[in-house]
Design an enzyme around this catalytic site. Structure first.
Site, PDB file in Angstrom:
ATOM      1  N   LYS A 118      38.939  33.090 127.353  1.00 25.93           N
ATOM      2  CA  LYS A 118      38.081  34.697 126.957  1.00 25.93           C
ATOM      3  C   LYS A 118      37.723  35.697 127.719  1.00 25.93           C
ATOM      4  CE  LYS A 118      36.376  31.756 123.049  1.00 25.93           C
ATOM      5  NZ  LYS A 118      35.325  31.804 122.005  1.00 25.93           N
ATOM      6  N   ARG A 152      28.581  26.682 113.944  1.00 25.57           N
ATOM      7  CA  ARG A 152      29.595  27.022 113.384  1.00 25.57           C
ATOM      8  C   ARG A 152      30.309  26.318 111.642  1.00 25.57           C
ATOM      9  NH1 ARG A 152      31.373  30.055 117.364  1.00 25.57           N
ATOM     10  NH2 ARG A 152      32.345  31.245 115.665  1.00 25.57           N
ATOM     11  N   PRO A 183      36.239  37.350 119.018  1.00 31.56           N
ATOM     12  CA  PRO A 183      37.561  36.960 119.330  1.00 31.56           C
ATOM     13  C   PRO A 183      37.660  36.120 120.006  1.00 31.56           C
ATOM     14  CG  PRO A 183      36.058  39.598 120.305  1.00 31.56           C
ATOM     15  CD  PRO A 183      34.946  38.803 118.781  1.00 31.56           C
ATOM     16  N   GLU A 184      39.413  35.688 119.883  1.00 31.29           N
ATOM     17  CA  GLU A 184      39.656  33.695 120.291  1.00 31.29           C
ATOM     18  C   GLU A 184      40.640  34.900 121.450  1.00 31.29           C
ATOM     19  OE1 GLU A 184      39.780  30.654 118.128  1.00 31.29           O
ATOM     20  OE2 GLU A 184      37.872  31.239 117.201  1.00 31.29           O
ATOM     21  N   ARG A 199      27.451  44.767 118.776  1.00 27.04           N
ATOM     22  CA  ARG A 199      26.094  44.253 119.118  1.00 27.04           C
ATOM     23  C   ARG A 199      26.195  43.670 120.394  1.00 27.04           C
ATOM     24  NH1 ARG A 199      27.134  39.090 114.294  1.00 27.04           N
ATOM     25  NH2 ARG A 199      24.390  38.815 115.079  1.00 27.04           N
TER      26      ARG A 199
END
Length: 299
Positions: free
Chosen positions: A57, A260, A2-3, A109
């Site tokens: 965030k 990334r 999520p951003e 997670r």
């Protein structure tokens, strides 16, 4: 992961779900989402939710009685609303409302985080205080972006993802913004011109606006992350390695940056070549050598 757009949609959902309602009971499982926090304090979160704010965030909830909660979605966390008695997979914490609904925090997670804290101290929490400029709530211009990122020695995309510089920008939207701006992700921040900083700031806003629009058009209340089954990738460059560029048709490439995967178009986002020293001709070298020879003294 999520951003900013996903977290902003979560904030808007929470505002709508809590509006006019009361939390009659808060309960949570003893999991690592409460690392560094006192789990029993979560059960004190009752009554009306007076504000749901966001910085980058992070979500900041203020409830009556001076109670507050900081929440971070992590990689797979999300808030969902269901009727009382319905089972929600991976539900880690729950707000039971007076209208018969339950707002669950679901996190497969367990990288999400919750920290109950006094409402007046939410913005002073170290994790929140360390955040940089939020493009949606603080605004972001070219000069402001240059001031925040321009001094970094890291690759441009890695620097953009530093939450202490720009809050809310992650791997997906950083790649999308750089693509929209036509800037290579491996550029040195110091190499950008004022016009490129201005283009990039506008591109960040455009990438966020696109993300908010896409999420807003989803059917139902639940956010579907790109990595989830059934999700459709509508991004322009992210996740499109080995496929054609949406602008020019050139094959999209990828490489690893800061641990990334980065996606970019080599044609639309060229990496400027480093300037080379001018080459000297053989004749020019001979003259240089002759000029360096010591002259004989006349007697």
């Amino acid at each position: 992961m999520p951003e900013l757009p996903e977290v902003e949609i979560a904030r808007r959902n929470l505002v709508r779900w809590f509006q006019g309602r009361r939390v009659v009971r808060a309960e949570a499982d003893a999991t690592r989402i409460f690392r560094g926090a006192e789990l029993p304090h979560f059960t004190r979160l009752q009554g009306r939710v007076e504000a749901v704010e966001r910085k980058g965030k992070y979500l900041l909830l203020t409830l009556e009685g001076g109670h507050g909660l900081m929440a971070h979605l992590g990689m797979t966390g999300k808030f969902v609303r269901r009727k009382e008695g319905e089972t929600v997979p991976y539900s880690r914490a729950r707000f039971h409302l007076d209208d018969g609904h339950v707002v669950h925090f679901s996190d497969a997670r367990l990288f999400g985080r919750m920290e109950p804290a006094p409402a007046q101290g939410l913005w002073e929490l170290p994790a929140v205080k360390a955040l940089g400029r939020d493009p949606l709530t603080d605004g972001l211009t070219g000069p402001q972006l240059q001031e925040a990122v321009g001094g970094s020695k890291q690759d441009l995309k890695v620097a953009l993802m530093d939450q202490g510089r720009i809050a809310g920008l992650g791997n997906i939207h950083a790649a999308e913004a750089l693509f929209r701006a036509g800037v290579h992700p491996a550029r040195s921040p110091a190499s950008l011109t004022p016009d490129e900083w201005k283009r990039l700031a506008k591109a960040i806003h455009a990438a966020f606006d696109f993300g908010l629009m896409e999420l807003g058009e989803q059917q139902g209340e639940d956010i579907v992350y790109l990595e989830e089954r059934g999700a459709v990738n509508r991004f322009r460059v992210y996740g499109r390695a080995k496929g054609p560029c949406s602008k020019c048709g050139t094959t999209v490439e990828s490489f690893t940056q800061g641990g990334r995967t980065t996606h970019f178009c080599p044609a639309c986002q060229p990496l400027p070549k480093a300037p080379t020293a001018p080459r000297k001709t053989v004749k020019g070298l001979q003259k240089a050598v002759e000029g360096a020879k010591p002259r004989s003294r006349r007697r």
